[in-house]
Design a protein around this motif. Structure first.
Motif, short mmCIF file in Angstrom:
data_model
loop_
_atom_site.label_atom_id
_atom_site.label_comp_id
_atom_site.label_asym_id
_atom_site.label_seq_id
_atom_site.Cartn_x
_atom_site.Cartn_y
_atom_site.Cartn_z
N SER A 2 3.41 55.71 42.25
CA SER A 2 2.43 56.56 41.56
C SER A 2 2.57 56.55 40.05
CB SER A 2 2.55 58.00 42.07
OG SER A 2 3.86 58.51 41.82
N MET A 3 3.67 55.98 39.52
CA MET A 3 3.85 55.97 38.08
C MET A 3 2.75 55.18 37.39
SD MET A 3 5.76 53.67 39.82
CE MET A 3 7.28 54.56 40.08
N LYS A 4 2.37 55.62 36.19
CA LYS A 4 1.25 55.03 35.46
C LYS A 4 1.75 53.96 34.48
CE LYS A 4 -1.67 57.85 37.40
NZ LYS A 4 -2.55 57.35 38.48
N LEU A 5 1.01 52.85 34.46
CA LEU A 5 1.33 51.73 33.58
C LEU A 5 0.08 51.33 32.80
CD1 LEU A 5 3.09 49.52 36.28
CD2 LEU A 5 4.26 50.89 34.57
N GLN A 6 0.28 50.81 31.60
CA GLN A 6 -0.83 50.33 30.79
C GLN A 6 -0.46 48.95 30.24
OE1 GLN A 6 -1.85 53.06 27.64
NE2 GLN A 6 -3.79 52.05 27.16
N PRO A 7 -0.36 47.95 31.09
CA PRO A 7 0.15 46.64 30.67
C PRO A 7 -0.63 46.06 29.50
CG PRO A 7 -0.12 46.73 33.05
CD PRO A 7 -0.79 47.95 32.49
N VAL A 8 0.09 45.44 28.57
CA VAL A 8 -0.54 44.87 27.38
C VAL A 8 -0.19 43.39 27.30
CG1 VAL A 8 1.42 45.54 25.89
CG2 VAL A 8 -0.84 45.16 24.88
N TYR A 9 -1.18 42.60 26.95
CA TYR A 9 -1.02 41.15 26.83
C TYR A 9 -0.11 40.84 25.65
CZ TYR A 9 -2.55 36.23 26.68
OH TYR A 9 -2.61 34.85 26.67
N VAL A 10 0.90 40.02 25.90
CA VAL A 10 1.90 39.73 24.87
C VAL A 10 1.28 39.13 23.61
CG1 VAL A 10 2.46 37.45 25.84
CG2 VAL A 10 4.15 38.66 24.45
N GLU A 11 0.22 38.32 23.77
CA GLU A 11 -0.42 37.72 22.59
C GLU A 11 -1.10 38.77 21.73
OE1 GLU A 11 -0.08 34.73 21.61
OE2 GLU A 11 0.51 33.53 23.35
N ASP A 12 -1.59 39.84 22.36
CA ASP A 12 -2.21 40.93 21.58
C ASP A 12 -1.16 41.66 20.75
OD1 ASP A 12 -4.76 40.41 22.54
OD2 ASP A 12 -4.58 41.80 24.22
#
Length: 306
Positions: free
Chosen positions: A184-194
């Motif tokens: 249930s934990m929330k994640l907001q993955p971000v693209y490494v190139e960004d």
């Protein structure tokens, strides 16, 4: 190497994020020094010879080598991180003491811009030694270099990452997929190139006000939801089974005994908190970057992983 007043020294420039920052800096025509303990081992990562790309020997535990790497530099980026403690390489020695050392030497050398890579969730009051060291490191850096900029990425993804690639690895091998807790934990993955592009834009921007940027992707997922998306795109239908976090801690402790651990206790600790950017913090949009979602490059990663 001609500096033309714009040379950027990158500590940790051969790592997952660091080498992307180096490439983006070169795309923006910055001469770059990659500061590494073993520079000769890493040259092959960067393709053909580039006269504006220099490898220099530096140890973040040694003030003199840091000073040499920073001499005449316009800016510096510190991406050095540690996930498993070994000997003198502890969370405190790397994320606090060495980060402060780089900041102090940068200030002494007259460096104009310092960008330090931390992480969402960094908290000097945390019970987790890893998360606490990240937070203490940010305070130590600001004390040594008042105008430092700090980037806190969410969990980063991209080809050869240790996040989505690991999820895919186990999905393909296990008919039953063990989740962290109930997922249930929330994640907001971000693209490494960004994140790499954001780092360069911070160095380029005219504004010098010290800022903390929290870099997350365009969408927040639960861990269970994200695993499901990866599985569907890979054509898999695993059974997702909740595993208590206490069990994960024990497994991570055992994994850390291996030469190349697949899981560390700090990773488990990070999975116990939501790693989502704060709406009050500057983010990628403030730098003119539209972050790519996981789905946009997952197919490329799937084909690369075979």
């Amino acid at each position: 190497m001609a500096t033309n007043g714009r040379t950027v020294t990158v500590f940790g420039g051969t790592g997952f994020l660091g080498r992307r920052i180096v490439q983006r800096l070169r795309d923006h025509e910055f001469p770059v020094r990659i500061a590494s303990r073993h520079p000769d081992r890493r040259r092959s990562q960067f393709g053909p010879h580039d006269s504006q790309l220099l490898f220099v020997q530096a140890d973040i535990h040694d003030e003199r080598s840091i000073a040499n790497a920073l001499a005449g530099a316009y800016a510096t980026v510190n991406t050095v991180s540690l996930y498993v403690e070994r000997g003198r390489e502890t969370f405190h020695s790397v994320h606090v003491e060495s980060a402060q050392r780089v900041a102090a030497e940068a200030h002494r050398a007259g460096v104009k811009r310092l960008v330090h890579v931390s992480g969402i969730g960094a908290d000097a009051a945390s019970q987790s030694r890893y998360i606490r060291a990240r937070g203490e490191g940010e305070l130590a850096i600001r004390a040594a270099f008042a105008d430092a900029h700090i980037i806190r990425p969410a969990v980063m993804f991209g080809p050869d990452d240790a996040f989505l690639t690991t999820i895919l690895h186990f999905l393909r091998r296990l008919p039953i997929y063990p989740m962290f807790g109930r997922g249930s934990m929330k994640l907001q993955p971000v693209y490494v190139e960004d994140v790499a592009e954001a780092t360069v834009r911070i160095i380029e921007r005219a504004e010098t006000q010290p800022t903390i940027f929290e870099c997350g992707g365009p969408r927040v997922y639960s861990y269970e939801e994200l695993v499901g998306i990866v599985a569907r795109q890979a054509g898999l239908a695993p059974i997702l089974v909740p595993i208590p976090l206490a069990v994960w801690h024990a497994l991570a402790w055992a994994s850390e005994m291996l030469p190349d651990p697949v899981l560390s206790r700090n990773q488990v600790e990070l999975m116990q908190i939501d790693t989502v950017s704060s709406p009050e913090m500057p983010c990628l949009a403030g730098l003119g970057i539209s972050p790519l979602p996981v789905e946009a490059i997952l197919q490329k990663m799937l084909s690369k992983c075979g």
